[in-house]
Scaffold this active site. Sequence first.
Site, PDB file in Angstrom:
ATOM      1  CE  LYS A  64      -4.003  -2.172   2.127  1.00  9.17           C
ATOM      2  NZ  LYS A  64      -4.968  -2.217   3.246  1.00  9.17           N
ATOM      3  CG  ASP A 118      -7.904  -0.052   3.359  1.00 10.61           C
ATOM      4  OD1 ASP A 118      -8.703  -0.969   3.115  1.00 10.61           O
ATOM      5  OD2 ASP A 118      -6.697  -0.077   3.012  1.00 10.61           O
TER       6      ASP A 118
END
Length: 282
Positions: free
Chosen positions: A73, A109
């Site tokens: 990420k 997220d």
Amino acid sequence: PTSSHLVGLIGTGVGPSLTPAMHMAEGRAHGLDYVYRPIDLTSLSLAPERVGEVLTWARMLGFDAVNVTHPCKQLVIEHLDAIDPVAADLGAVNTVLFTEAGAVGHNTDTTGFAHGFTEGLPDARLDHVVLVGAGGAGTAVADALLRLGCTHLTVVDLDVDRASTVARELVGRHPLAQVDASSFDKLSILLPHSDGVVHATPTGMAAHPGVAFDPALLHPDLWVADIVYRPLDTALLAAARAAGCRTLDGGHMAVHQAVDAFALITGLTPDADRMSQHFRRL
Ligand code: NAD
């Protein structure tokens, strides 16, 4: 315009992920030809540092978008052509769209936690929230809580230096909020006066059973959110219910990161309730 979509999930050990099934079922419900496949770096024997090449290959092979997960990420960011401001602030990207402008990064997220929180704990007080676990997921949660209007956030981690660093970075991004760091042994002082606690360590997963902190500290005026979602009903949530707390399980974040990614990828509005019901049957 095309009604077919090809999407991938890049990360290590992503084979068992439930995200592909969630996306494909929602795609079918919209009448799309929507194919979502894991691209597992572990089984491909590719180091996470090669995520930039994988991104290039995916694009060349006709993928429309990819989700990116652990441990890529942060690594993926230098390979993007553009990045959404929320993801840029957070320093983490979990969704990459291949557009005419190139590879564009987003983070669902953090938006997914916020949407799941609003759905599952509407009207929860956010004056003082304690976050237990300051890893990648915890940091995405912290940003979401501060965007939702949390005025005082205390970050707790076994690694106190990490908690301090994360708290300092959060203050930089959210200068109007009070953000501080603390240690596990201070939870007995913090929790009696807090509105809510979010648990974001791996404790409670099948491989790490148990509860990260003493459940005797839970009280009915505290809401409790767990982001662990395998299992959905963790020992922490069971203890929280027994203590009379309002609770939120990790499925809300898991579903809404997919809801938000599906919306970005297709431009359509997914049915969050339908995706949630499907996820809870998987
Ligand atoms: P990570 O390894 O980056 O961070 C975990 C953090 O917890 C570390 O900073 C570690 O020091 C800390 N920690 C505090 N107490 C601990 C304890 N007792 N044992 C172990 N670590 C402890 O992990 P992450 O990527 O932030 O993910 C954390 C958990 O969040 C995952 O295990 C997963 O269950 C969950 N998660 C849920 C979602 C969702 O959509 N619901 C998404 C991502 C992660």
